[in-house]
Design a protein around this motif. Structure first.
Motif, PDB file in Angstrom:
ATOM      1  N   HIS A  27      31.326  44.265  15.426  1.00 23.84           N
ATOM      2  CA  HIS A  27      30.622  43.730  16.714  1.00 23.84           C
ATOM      3  C   HIS A  27      29.252  43.775  16.451  1.00 23.84           C
ATOM      4  N   GLU A  28      28.826  44.807  15.556  1.00 25.82           N
ATOM      5  CA  GLU A  28      27.222  44.866  15.596  1.00 25.82           C
ATOM      6  C   GLU A  28      26.842  43.493  14.480  1.00 25.82           C
ATOM      7  N   LEU A  29      27.788  43.224  13.656  1.00 26.86           N
ATOM      8  CA  LEU A  29      27.399  42.210  12.875  1.00 26.86           C
ATOM      9  C   LEU A  29      27.535  40.854  13.409  1.00 26.86           C
ATOM     10  N   GLU A  30      28.373  40.667  14.567  1.00 30.10           N
ATOM     11  CA  GLU A  30      28.346  39.479  15.200  1.00 30.10           C
ATOM     12  C   GLU A  30      27.222  39.323  16.132  1.00 30.10           C
ATOM     13  N   GLU A  31      26.821  40.272  16.614  1.00 31.75           N
ATOM     14  CA  GLU A  31      25.491  40.127  17.447  1.00 31.75           C
ATOM     15  C   GLU A  31      24.172  39.854  16.574  1.00 31.75           C
ATOM     16  N   ALA A  39      25.350  33.208  -0.195  1.00 28.49           N
ATOM     17  CA  ALA A  39      23.984  33.637  -0.151  1.00 28.49           C
ATOM     18  C   ALA A  39      23.948  35.227   0.238  1.00 28.49           C
ATOM     19  N   PHE A  40      24.856  35.558   1.270  1.00 29.99           N
ATOM     20  CA  PHE A  40      25.006  37.013   1.688  1.00 29.99           C
ATOM     21  C   PHE A  40      25.625  37.846   0.639  1.00 29.99           C
ATOM     22  N   GLY A  41      26.345  37.551  -0.346  1.00 34.13           N
ATOM     23  CA  GLY A  41      26.774  38.163  -1.301  1.00 34.13           C
ATOM     24  C   GLY A  41      27.661  39.254  -1.029  1.00 34.13           C
ATOM     25  N   THR A  42      28.713  38.799  -0.035  1.00 30.18           N
ATOM     26  CA  THR A  42      29.826  39.633   0.643  1.00 30.18           C
ATOM     27  C   THR A  42      30.838  39.029   0.661  1.00 30.18           C
ATOM     28  N   ALA A  43      31.641  38.914   1.888  1.00 31.33           N
ATOM     29  CA  ALA A  43      32.727  38.228   1.995  1.00 31.33           C
ATOM     30  C   ALA A  43      33.204  37.750   3.536  1.00 31.33           C
ATOM     31  N   GLY A  44      33.884  36.869   3.839  1.00 28.57           N
ATOM     32  CA  GLY A  44      34.199  36.359   5.135  1.00 28.57           C
ATOM     33  C   GLY A  44      33.240  35.422   5.530  1.00 28.57           C
ATOM     34  N   ALA A  45      33.539  35.144   6.989  1.00 28.00           N
ATOM     35  CA  ALA A  45      32.680  33.901   7.552  1.00 28.00           C
ATOM     36  C   ALA A  45      32.651  34.162   9.026  1.00 28.00           C
ATOM     37  N   PHE A  46      31.720  33.217   9.637  1.00 27.93           N
ATOM     38  CA  PHE A  46      31.622  33.313  11.041  1.00 27.93           C
ATOM     39  C   PHE A  46      31.306  31.971  11.864  1.00 27.93           C
ATOM     40  N   VAL A  47      31.759  31.913  13.007  1.00 23.63           N
ATOM     41  CA  VAL A  47      31.491  30.697  13.838  1.00 23.63           C
ATOM     42  C   VAL A  47      30.385  31.214  14.750  1.00 23.63           C
ATOM     43  N   ALA A  48      29.355  30.524  14.997  1.00 25.79           N
ATOM     44  CA  ALA A  48      28.263  30.629  16.053  1.00 25.79           C
ATOM     45  C   ALA A  48      28.242  29.432  17.194  1.00 25.79           C
ATOM     46  N   GLY A  49      27.920  29.993  18.401  1.00 25.86           N
ATOM     47  CA  GLY A  49      27.790  28.911  19.385  1.00 25.86           C
ATOM     48  C   GLY A  49      27.707  29.390  20.766  1.00 25.86           C
ATOM     49  N   ALA A  62      31.505  44.809   6.728  1.00 23.70           N
ATOM     50  CA  ALA A  62      30.825  44.173   7.913  1.00 23.70           C
ATOM     51  C   ALA A  62      29.482  45.259   7.830  1.00 23.70           C
ATOM     52  N   CYS A  63      29.684  46.473   7.226  1.00 23.44           N
ATOM     53  CA  CYS A  63      28.212  47.244   6.992  1.00 23.44           C
ATOM     54  C   CYS A  63      27.539  46.718   6.050  1.00 23.44           C
ATOM     55  N   ALA A  64      28.163  46.291   5.052  1.00 20.33           N
ATOM     56  CA  ALA A  64      27.377  45.615   3.927  1.00 20.33           C
ATOM     57  C   ALA A  64      26.850  44.363   4.083  1.00 20.33           C
ATOM     58  N   THR A  65      27.566  43.547   4.925  1.00 19.53           N
ATOM     59  CA  THR A  65      26.713  42.250   5.152  1.00 19.53           C
ATOM     60  C   THR A  65      25.723  42.409   6.190  1.00 19.53           C
ATOM     61  N   LEU A  66      25.708  43.559   7.029  1.00 16.26           N
ATOM     62  CA  LEU A  66      24.533  43.968   7.721  1.00 16.26           C
ATOM     63  C   LEU A  66      23.461  44.177   6.903  1.00 16.26           C
ATOM     64  N   SER A 100      22.976  42.975   3.977  1.00 13.66           N
ATOM     65  CA  SER A 100      22.567  41.775   3.179  1.00 13.66           C
ATOM     66  C   SER A 100      21.684  40.764   4.136  1.00 13.66           C
ATOM     67  N   LEU A 101      22.277  40.848   5.354  1.00 14.82           N
ATOM     68  CA  LEU A 101      21.560  40.095   6.378  1.00 14.82           C
ATOM     69  C   LEU A 101      20.016  40.619   6.565  1.00 14.82           C
ATOM     70  N   GLU A 102      19.948  41.867   6.639  1.00 16.96           N
ATOM     71  CA  GLU A 102      18.521  42.425   6.682  1.00 16.96           C
ATOM     72  C   GLU A 102      17.307  42.179   5.607  1.00 16.96           C
ATOM     73  N   LEU A 103      18.202  42.128   4.241  1.00 15.22           N
ATOM     74  CA  LEU A 103      17.393  41.965   2.861  1.00 15.22           C
ATOM     75  C   LEU A 103      17.146  40.287   2.900  1.00 15.22           C
ATOM     76  N   LEU A 104      18.266  39.619   3.519  1.00 12.97           N
ATOM     77  CA  LEU A 104      17.674  38.009   3.533  1.00 12.97           C
ATOM     78  C   LEU A 104      16.810  37.754   4.519  1.00 12.97           C
ATOM     79  N   ARG A 105      16.749  38.553   5.504  1.00 13.72           N
ATOM     80  CA  ARG A 105      15.648  38.159   6.320  1.00 13.72           C
ATOM     81  C   ARG A 105      14.311  38.612   5.938  1.00 13.72           C
ATOM     82  N   ARG A 106      14.269  39.811   5.335  1.00 12.66           N
ATOM     83  CA  ARG A 106      12.969  40.424   5.166  1.00 12.66           C
ATOM     84  C   ARG A 106      12.364  40.075   3.937  1.00 12.66           C
ATOM     85  N   GLU A 107      13.344  39.710   2.725  1.00 19.60           N
ATOM     86  CA  GLU A 107      12.690  39.577   1.287  1.00 19.60           C
ATOM     87  C   GLU A 107      12.520  38.094   1.239  1.00 19.60           C
ATOM     88  N   HIS A 108      11.530  37.547   1.721  1.00 23.80           N
ATOM     89  CA  HIS A 108      11.400  35.980   1.540  1.00 23.80           C
ATOM     90  C   HIS A 108      10.931  35.671  -0.028  1.00 23.80           C
TER      91      HIS A 108
END
Length: 390
Positions: free
Chosen positions: A85-89, A237-247, A273-277, A279-287
């Motif tokens: 749920h946290e990852l989806e948000e 690019a996220f380095g983990t696994a899975g997928a999502f649909v956003a809309g 999901a914890c690992a992907t969270l 990854s997302l943090e690093l992706l957004r922070r480390e330009h």
């Protein structure tokens, strides 16, 4: 014998189209152990170098200690855990969409979205070079299925004129074998004229593309009113696994109710999901990761141009070198491997006949020095290939 599999396999081998799996004996990274040999790899989709990041690994460990190692059930039974749920948000916030929905794979996300939205009496229009999962989704939807010319808004417009029912225009964001990007503003403009929806699979765009890594929709500044269905995978690019649909809220609720690959599949491990969270943090922070990657891409294109090899029009980490003949592409790949460099030869039916290529992919984990080793090897191997065919 009703199933003559041996003949089918022999024919594929004779056509130089036989596929074999390299055995990876190390974590993902610029330098890997493959089939018992250390190689410098330029064929992974780990674009930002996060697949073996220590913080991501630790997030997975901590997630497993807290949540266990299995999803246990489908999301609609008792498999939708707090990390999911946290990852989806977080993904909804990242994409600028009201909601996001996790899937176990990108293939499932594409199948689920298309088949939940259209059916008999409706229309699906797809780019000719779309990923196999998108093409399969269109065929399985039972909607009227047609493919427009690659990245051609005029070709799409002509097909939209003949569309019936609800119409879904489907395109990759970054095309996986060519590395070019969809002309989304033009495609979305044509779709809007006919009240069609646009679905973008931005599997290869999230992370490398966009000012903050938000992908092609961010790059073009297109919101949910223009791109109604936005798909991303987490294994690149996220380095983990899975997928999502956003809309929209309505889209995600529709998928929860009608997307069979979502409804009838056990959820991914909560620890993932914890690992992907992380990854997302690093992706957004480390330009710096995107900045370094962009510099590598420019250096590579300039270097290959000096060698005289044919590159495709790509500004993304996917940098295909067109060889043409499948046998020659395999030979070139083997010459590179003899020099300790791993670059995959891509052949039909993955790409059109006569367009076999070396699919070079760059990562933020590569150094400038490693890139220069590749360029030197490409020059040497090209000279050998030219001498052999003189």
């Amino acid at each position: 014998m009703p199933f003559d599999l041996a003949t089918r396999l022999a024919e594929r081998r004779a056509a130089h189209l036989y596929r074999q799996r390299p055995l990876l004996e190390s974590p993902q990274g610029p330098v890997v152990q493959v089939d018992g040999r250390e190689l410098l790899a330029f064929c992974s989709n780990d674009y930002l170098g996060l697949a073996n990041h220590p913080q991501v690994i630790e997030a997975w460990r901590a997630g497993a200690a807290r949540w266990g190692v299995g999803g246990g059930a489908s999301h609609l039974v008792i498999g939708h855990s707090t990390p999911h749920h946290e990852l989806e948000e977080a993904l909804a916030d990242f994409t600028g969409r009201p909601r996001a929905l996790l899937f176990s794979t990108g293939y499932m996300a594409n199948l689920g979205a298309v088949t939940a939205l259209v059916g008999q009496g409706d229309t699906v229009l797809e780019d000719r070079l779309n990923h196999a999962s998108l093409l399969d989704a269109g065929l399985l939807s039972n909607a009227r299925f047609s493919r427009y010319l690659h990245n051609d808004a005029a070709s799409l417009a002509s097909r939209l004129e003949k569309a019936t029912g609800n119409t879904l225009v489907v395109t990759d964001g970054v095309f996986s074998m060519d590395g070019d990007t969809a002309d989304l503003p033009a495609l979305c403009a044509e779709a809007k004229k006919r009240d069609a929806w646009v679905m973008v699979d931005d599997a290869h765009g999230f992370g490398p593309v966009g000012a903050t890594g938000g992908g092609i929709a961010e790059h073009f500044g297109l919101g949910v009113d223009a791109v109604q269905v936005l798909v991303g995978t987490l294994g690149k690019a996220f380095g983990t696994a899975g997928a999502f649909v956003a809309g929209s809220q309505e889209l995600i609720e529709t998928l929860v109710q009608f997307a069979r690959p979502y409804i009838y599949t056990t959820s991914q491990p909560p620890a993932l999901a914890c690992a992907t969270l992380k990854s997302l943090e690093l992706l957004r922070r480390e330009h710096w990761r995107r900045e370094h990657l962009d510099a590598l891409i420019q250096r590579f294109r300039a270097g290959v141009g000096n060698i005289g090899l044919e590159l495709m029009q790509s500004t993304t980490p996917i940098q295909p070198i067109v060889i043409g003949d499948s046998d020659r592409a395999m030979r070139f790949s083997q010459l590179l491997r003899d020099r300790g460099i791993l670059v995959t030869a891509i052949r039909p039916p993955t790409v059109p006949a006569g367009s076999a290529r070396l699919r070079v992919t760059l990562s933020a984990a590569h150094s400038v020095e490693q890139l220069d080793v590749l360029l030197e090897a490409l020059a040497d191997c090209n000279a050998i290939m030219e001498a052999e065919h003189a």
